[in-house]
Design a protein around this motif. Structure first.
Motif, PDB file in Angstrom:
ATOM      1  N   GLY A   1      35.864 -12.520  24.378  1.00  9.27           N
ATOM      2  CA  GLY A   1      36.180 -12.193  25.496  1.00  9.27           C
ATOM      3  C   GLY A   1      36.742 -13.243  26.038  1.00  9.27           C
ATOM      4  N   ALA A   2      37.776 -12.860  26.899  1.00 10.36           N
ATOM      5  CA  ALA A   2      39.063 -13.652  27.771  1.00 10.36           C
ATOM      6  C   ALA A   2      38.439 -13.985  28.361  1.00 10.36           C
ATOM      7  N   LEU A   3      38.818 -16.223  28.685  1.00  7.35           N
ATOM      8  CA  LEU A   3      38.629 -16.175  29.575  1.00  7.35           C
ATOM      9  C   LEU A   3      39.842 -16.108  30.946  1.00  7.35           C
ATOM     10  N   ARG A   4      40.129 -16.147  32.053  1.00 10.08           N
ATOM     11  CA  ARG A   4      41.049 -15.297  32.877  1.00 10.08           C
ATOM     12  C   ARG A   4      40.926 -16.043  34.124  1.00 10.08           C
TER      13      ARG A   4
ATOM     14  N   ILE B   1      34.932 -16.663  23.131  1.00 10.21           N
ATOM     15  CA  ILE B   1      35.961 -16.624  23.643  1.00 10.21           C
ATOM     16  C   ILE B   1      36.712 -17.701  23.808  1.00 10.21           C
ATOM     17  N   VAL B   2      38.052 -16.937  24.334  1.00 11.30           N
ATOM     18  CA  VAL B   2      39.475 -17.455  24.176  1.00 11.30           C
ATOM     19  C   VAL B   2      40.344 -17.508  25.219  1.00 11.30           C
TER      20      VAL B   2
ATOM     21  N   PRO C   1      42.782 -12.130  19.623  1.00 11.26           N
ATOM     22  CA  PRO C   1      42.687 -11.269  19.485  1.00 11.26           C
ATOM     23  C   PRO C   1      43.565 -10.051  19.861  1.00 11.26           C
ATOM     24  N   ALA C   2      43.386  -8.959  19.740  1.00 13.14           N
ATOM     25  CA  ALA C   2      44.167  -7.988  19.723  1.00 13.14           C
ATOM     26  C   ALA C   2      43.850  -7.457  21.622  1.00 13.14           C
ATOM     27  N   GLY C   3      44.714  -7.140  22.242  1.00 12.50           N
ATOM     28  CA  GLY C   3      44.129  -6.978  23.309  1.00 12.50           C
ATOM     29  C   GLY C   3      43.941  -7.660  24.657  1.00 12.50           C
TER      30      GLY C   3
ATOM     31  N   ARG D   1      39.921 -21.471  21.652  1.00 11.94           N
ATOM     32  CA  ARG D   1      38.813 -20.701  21.111  1.00 11.94           C
ATOM     33  C   ARG D   1      37.639 -21.055  21.462  1.00 11.94           C
ATOM     34  N   ARG D   2      36.662 -20.663  21.945  1.00 11.57           N
ATOM     35  CA  ARG D   2      35.581 -21.396  22.055  1.00 11.57           C
ATOM     36  C   ARG D   2      34.304 -20.430  20.625  1.00 11.57           C
ATOM     37  N   THR D   3      33.814 -20.294  20.407  1.00 12.88           N
ATOM     38  CA  THR D   3      32.337 -19.844  19.262  1.00 12.88           C
ATOM     39  C   THR D   3      31.282 -20.471  20.280  1.00 12.88           C
TER      40      THR D   3
END
Length: 147
Positions: free
Chosen positions: A58-61, A101-102, A130-132, A144-146
């Motif tokens: 997931g992307a944090l935005r 989460i990136v 990640p792609a997208g 990045r967080r795992t």
């Protein structure tokens, strides 16, 4: 968000530069993503979003908190709004099968860097996204967080 981006930090950005805001449901709430708002008496004072990138990523935005509501403890309520918003997003991500989460931010948000690092995010190179990943022109630092 625009008053924070353009007014407070002086970025040349408009609503037209952020078409995701015109379709929050289609951009953030599709899949397992989400969009959360903090309000104070009907006034929006914070936002955070999670875009589902697939494969448990997931992307944090759109993490923004009004200057009047920033800090370790706003109005004596314990954790600040930023921390509460991030906690909600991470809990949602964990409950919905996300493993990573990136996020992208700018080099100018020094307090944000400390906040993300305090919350388990580590810097990564742009090539490791990640792609997208929905990268904005202003993004120059990535985390990045795992889960």
């Amino acid at each position: 968000m625009l008053p924070i981006q353009a007014g407070e930090f002086g970025f040349s950005i408009t609503a037209a530069d952020q078409p995701d805001l015109a379709d929050i449901d289609g951009f953030y709430r599709r899949g397992r993503g989400g969009f959360w708002v903090a309000d104070d008496g009907g006034r929006i004072v914070g936002t955070i979003a999670l875009r589902d990138l697939g494969d448990g990523q997931g992307a944090l935005r759109k993490m923004f908190v009004a200057a009047s509501h920033r800090g370790a403890s706003d109005r004596g309520s314990g954790d600040g709004i930023a921390q509460r918003l991030l906690d909600i997003l991470v809990q949602h991500a964990a409950a919905n099968g996300f493993s990573v989460i990136v996020l992208g931010t700018t080099d100018r948000f020094l307090a944000a860097h400390r906040f993300y690092e305090k919350n388990g995010f580590a810097t990564i190179d742009a090539g490791d996204l990640p792609a997208g990943f929905p990268r904005m022109d202003l993004d120059t630092r990535f985390y990045r967080r795992t889960i």
